[in-house]
Design a protein around this motif. Sequence first.
Motif, PDB file in Angstrom:
ATOM      1  N   VAL A 297       0.792  -1.230   0.000  1.00 10.88           N
ATOM      2  CA  VAL A 297       0.000   0.000   0.000  1.00 10.88           C
ATOM      3  C   VAL A 297       0.829   1.287   0.000  1.00 10.88           C
ATOM      4  CG1 VAL A 297      -1.611   1.371   1.379  1.00 10.88           C
ATOM      5  CG2 VAL A 297      -2.110  -1.012   0.897  1.00 10.88           C
ATOM      6  N   PRO A 298       1.860   1.428   0.838  1.00  5.47           N
ATOM      7  CA  PRO A 298       2.576   2.711   0.874  1.00  5.47           C
ATOM      8  C   PRO A 298       3.339   3.041  -0.409  1.00  5.47           C
ATOM      9  CG  PRO A 298       3.030   1.390   2.834  1.00  5.47           C
ATOM     10  CD  PRO A 298       2.385   0.487   1.833  1.00  5.47           C
ATOM     11  N   TYR A 299       3.567   2.064  -1.260  1.00  9.12           N
ATOM     12  CA  TYR A 299       4.434   2.272  -2.412  1.00  9.12           C
ATOM     13  C   TYR A 299       3.682   2.306  -3.734  1.00  9.12           C
ATOM     14  CZ  TYR A 299       7.553   0.676   1.261  1.00  9.12           C
ATOM     15  OH  TYR A 299       8.196   0.525   2.456  1.00  9.12           O
ATOM     16  N   VAL A 300       2.358   2.317  -3.677  1.00  4.67           N
ATOM     17  CA  VAL A 300       1.571   2.160  -4.893  1.00  4.67           C
ATOM     18  C   VAL A 300       0.767   3.404  -5.232  1.00  4.67           C
ATOM     19  CG1 VAL A 300      -0.390   0.910  -5.898  1.00  4.67           C
ATOM     20  CG2 VAL A 300       1.426  -0.328  -4.702  1.00  4.67           C
ATOM     21  N   THR A 301       0.780   3.765  -6.504  1.00  5.41           N
ATOM     22  CA  THR A 301      -0.120   4.775  -7.037  1.00  5.41           C
ATOM     23  C   THR A 301      -0.806   4.175  -8.250  1.00  5.41           C
ATOM     24  OG1 THR A 301       1.294   6.602  -6.333  1.00  5.41           O
ATOM     25  CG2 THR A 301      -0.350   7.083  -8.004  1.00  5.41           C
ATOM     26  N   THR A 302      -2.120   4.317  -8.334  1.00  6.89           N
ATOM     27  CA  THR A 302      -2.876   3.754  -9.446  1.00  6.89           C
ATOM     28  C   THR A 302      -4.179   4.505  -9.609  1.00  6.89           C
ATOM     29  OG1 THR A 302      -3.941   1.738 -10.303  1.00  6.89           O
ATOM     30  CG2 THR A 302      -3.952   2.045  -7.921  1.00  6.89           C
ATOM     31  N   ASN A 303      -4.782   4.432 -10.785  1.00  7.50           N
ATOM     32  CA  ASN A 303      -6.117   4.987 -10.969  1.00  7.50           C
ATOM     33  C   ASN A 303      -7.170   3.881 -10.995  1.00  7.50           C
ATOM     34  OD1 ASN A 303      -5.304   3.990 -13.544  1.00  7.50           O
ATOM     35  ND2 ASN A 303      -6.803   5.320 -14.548  1.00  7.50           N
ATOM     36  N   MET A 304      -6.777   2.660 -10.629  1.00  7.82           N
ATOM     37  CA  MET A 304      -7.708   1.537 -10.572  1.00  7.82           C
ATOM     38  C   MET A 304      -8.318   1.436  -9.181  1.00  7.82           C
ATOM     39  SD  MET A 304      -5.626  -1.423 -12.627  1.00  7.82           S
ATOM     40  CE  MET A 304      -7.048  -2.517 -12.588  1.00  7.82           C
ATOM     41  N   ASN A 305      -9.621   1.292  -9.103  1.00 14.65           N
ATOM     42  CA  ASN A 305     -10.253   1.140  -7.803  1.00 14.65           C
ATOM     43  C   ASN A 305     -10.254  -0.336  -7.401  1.00 14.65           C
ATOM     44  OD1 ASN A 305     -12.692  -0.164  -8.867  1.00 14.65           O
ATOM     45  ND2 ASN A 305     -13.220   1.863  -9.648  1.00 14.65           N
ATOM     46  N   PRO A 306     -10.380  -0.613  -6.096  1.00 16.86           N
ATOM     47  CA  PRO A 306     -10.300  -2.002  -5.620  1.00 16.86           C
ATOM     48  C   PRO A 306     -11.316  -2.927  -6.280  1.00 16.86           C
ATOM     49  CG  PRO A 306     -10.070  -0.490  -3.790  1.00 16.86           C
ATOM     50  CD  PRO A 306     -10.442   0.348  -4.983  1.00 16.86           C
ATOM     51  N   SER A 307     -12.525  -2.440  -6.561  1.00 17.36           N
ATOM     52  CA  SER A 307     -13.535  -3.316  -7.149  1.00 17.36           C
ATOM     53  C   SER A 307     -13.114  -3.789  -8.537  1.00 17.36           C
ATOM     54  CB  SER A 307     -14.883  -2.590  -7.236  1.00 17.36           C
ATOM     55  OG  SER A 307     -14.793  -1.440  -8.061  1.00 17.36           O
ATOM     56  N   THR A 308     -12.452  -2.922  -9.301  1.00 20.01           N
ATOM     57  CA  THR A 308     -11.957  -3.313 -10.622  1.00 20.01           C
ATOM     58  C   THR A 308     -10.887  -4.382 -10.490  1.00 20.01           C
ATOM     59  OG1 THR A 308     -12.410  -1.122 -11.534  1.00 20.01           O
ATOM     60  CG2 THR A 308     -10.859  -2.503 -12.739  1.00 20.01           C
ATOM     61  N   MET A 309     -10.009  -4.216  -9.509  1.00 17.67           N
ATOM     62  CA  MET A 309      -8.961  -5.190  -9.298  1.00 17.67           C
ATOM     63  C   MET A 309      -9.525  -6.549  -8.906  1.00 17.67           C
ATOM     64  SD  MET A 309      -6.238  -2.836  -7.230  1.00 17.67           S
ATOM     65  CE  MET A 309      -5.397  -1.470  -8.025  1.00 17.67           C
ATOM     66  N   VAL A 310     -10.537  -6.533  -8.042  1.00 17.84           N
ATOM     67  CA  VAL A 310     -11.162  -7.784  -7.625  1.00 17.84           C
ATOM     68  C   VAL A 310     -11.797  -8.476  -8.822  1.00 17.84           C
ATOM     69  CG1 VAL A 310     -13.039  -8.786  -6.282  1.00 17.84           C
ATOM     70  CG2 VAL A 310     -11.563  -7.068  -5.250  1.00 17.84           C
ATOM     71  N   GLU A 311     -12.477  -7.703  -9.657  1.00 21.11           N
ATOM     72  CA  GLU A 311     -13.125  -8.277 -10.840  1.00 21.11           C
ATOM     73  C   GLU A 311     -12.102  -8.946 -11.759  1.00 21.11           C
ATOM     74  OE1 GLU A 311     -15.812  -6.830 -14.702  1.00 21.11           O
ATOM     75  OE2 GLU A 311     -15.273  -5.408 -13.117  1.00 21.11           O
ATOM     76  N   LEU A 312     -10.966  -8.272 -11.975  1.00 22.50           N
ATOM     77  CA  LEU A 312      -9.936  -8.848 -12.826  1.00 22.50           C
ATOM     78  C   LEU A 312      -9.337 -10.093 -12.193  1.00 22.50           C
ATOM     79  CD1 LEU A 312      -8.065  -5.635 -14.066  1.00 22.50           C
ATOM     80  CD2 LEU A 312      -9.591  -7.113 -15.380  1.00 22.50           C
ATOM     81  N   GLY A 313      -9.138 -10.045 -10.888  1.00 21.16           N
ATOM     82  CA  GLY A 313      -8.590 -11.202 -10.199  1.00 21.16           C
ATOM     83  C   GLY A 313      -9.487 -12.414 -10.319  1.00 21.16           C
ATOM     84  N   MET A 314     -10.764 -12.227 -10.150  1.00 23.15           N
ATOM     85  CA  MET A 314     -11.699 -13.332 -10.264  1.00 23.15           C
ATOM     86  C   MET A 314     -11.749 -13.864 -11.696  1.00 23.15           C
ATOM     87  SD  MET A 314     -12.573 -13.854  -7.231  1.00 23.15           S
ATOM     88  CE  MET A 314     -13.793 -15.134  -7.552  1.00 23.15           C
ATOM     89  N   THR A 315     -11.559 -12.956 -12.669  1.00 20.54           N
ATOM     90  CA  THR A 315     -11.527 -13.390 -14.065  1.00 20.54           C
ATOM     91  C   THR A 315     -10.381 -14.362 -14.295  1.00 20.54           C
ATOM     92  OG1 THR A 315     -12.524 -11.349 -14.881  1.00 20.54           O
ATOM     93  CG2 THR A 315     -11.210 -12.620 -16.446  1.00 20.54           C
ATOM     94  N   VAL A 316      -9.200 -14.025 -13.783  1.00 23.46           N
ATOM     95  CA  VAL A 316      -8.044 -14.897 -13.961  1.00 23.46           C
ATOM     96  C   VAL A 316      -8.245 -16.205 -13.201  1.00 23.46           C
ATOM     97  CG1 VAL A 316      -5.562 -15.106 -13.630  1.00 23.46           C
ATOM     98  CG2 VAL A 316      -6.537 -12.907 -14.319  1.00 23.46           C
ATOM     99  N   LEU A 317      -8.849 -16.111 -12.012  1.00 24.31           N
ATOM    100  CA  LEU A 317      -9.062 -17.314 -11.214  1.00 24.31           C
ATOM    101  C   LEU A 317     -10.012 -18.300 -11.881  1.00 24.31           C
ATOM    102  CD1 LEU A 317      -9.290 -15.935  -7.583  1.00 24.31           C
ATOM    103  CD2 LEU A 317      -7.535 -17.420  -8.530  1.00 24.31           C
ATOM    104  N   SER A 318     -10.875 -17.793 -12.732  1.00 27.96           N
ATOM    105  CA  SER A 318     -11.820 -18.677 -13.403  1.00 27.96           C
ATOM    106  C   SER A 318     -11.143 -19.507 -14.486  1.00 27.96           C
ATOM    107  CB  SER A 318     -12.963 -17.857 -14.028  1.00 27.96           C
ATOM    108  OG  SER A 318     -12.492 -17.034 -15.081  1.00 27.96           O
ATOM    109  N   SER A 319      -9.894 -19.175 -14.792  1.00 26.56           N
ATOM    110  CA  SER A 319      -9.138 -19.954 -15.779  1.00 26.56           C
ATOM    111  C   SER A 319      -8.464 -21.131 -15.078  1.00 26.56           C
ATOM    112  CB  SER A 319      -8.085 -19.076 -16.455  1.00 26.56           C
ATOM    113  OG  SER A 319      -7.045 -18.750 -15.554  1.00 26.56           O
TER     114      SER A 319
END
Length: 380
Positions: A297-319
């Motif tokens: 957390v202290p070292y990260v800058t992004t314009n992605m919100n957590p919900s978008t990240m979760v959605e992408l993570g679940m997409t990869v997990l479905s593979s």
Amino acid sequence: MKSVLKRAASLLTALCLLGTTSAYAVEDDDTDWDMSQVITTTEAPAEDETLEEEDDMGEFIIDDSTQAAIDALQQDMEVDTSIDPDALDMNTNLPDNVINILLVGIDTRDTSLTSGLQQGDVQIILSINKDTGSIKLTSLLRDMYVTIPGYKNMNRINVSYARGGGQLAMRTVNKNFEMNIQNYVTINFYGLASIIDAIGGIDIDLTKTEAGAINTYLKKHPPKYDNTDGSQRVALEKKDGVQHLDGVQAVMYARLRKIDNDFGRTARQRHLLELLLEKVMQDMSLDKMMTLIETCVPYVTTNMNPSTMVELGMTVLSSDIISRAKAGEELLEQHRVPMDGCYSYKDINGASVIYLSTNNMKKNVQSIHEFIYGQYYPAE
């Protein structure tokens, strides 16, 4: 439900590492980076919910205290809300079944994120296919001489972040390579080393030359944040073969350039990414996940919100990524531009740059599209 949550935790943490690990590429100076970070929010299963059979990834129960910790981490996460998606020069002809994220490594000289913009010395396109969950990495060499939108003169691609942050970095990649990137992540050098240490270091098959170069660099240029507890690092053995590297050594491995060139360095970066992803996917628990998130957390800058990240993570997990990780199979597909034979070196105002003629630029643009999508989609 429990099994799904466990896999989500490991995958999202791995995606965090995907961003972070690509952020280390400067030459012979102490650098900081900025990259990707993934936080998951989930609800604890109801008391009467039937849980799936446990697998070998360890106990993973989201109780009230754990959920509170995750919520607090989300609040601490810095999200860049300044991005204007209408000013990114996106190629709207590209299929929408792939999410492309720009991973940017910046050259700062502090142990934390600093104010002011630095050059984006590492830029990698992370592509996630929403249909298949596949992950692809495309390295963009920092010395490519390209058009910087809004500026009269061309310059190295790594200058774009210094002049306009994530907004201009994404716009520059989109403009030159006919892409549609609208999300970016960054992490600094100290953060990357800390993350690798948090997972217990990494085993890498080194050449004798690589091992010696890592030792030499750390001896001549010890990072100011290294060995703050007064401990002394044991040097790597100067031989060919697999050796265990701590965070700083692993980052130095990915920074090496003088032993070959920037092409070799980007190959090492992508190799380290895959090794870290494999390790995280094979050995993850709730405690490890929380430690990694807290470290990131202290070292990260992004314009992605957590919900978008979760959605992408679940997409990869479905593979089938979990089974492939356990079977020791490759988890990433890799590409690099410029391609061999599709560039030249040129002296511009006393500086050597990677020059792409009109024809070579077209070949490289097409190669990116074909790697990610299977065919070329020209911008209008």
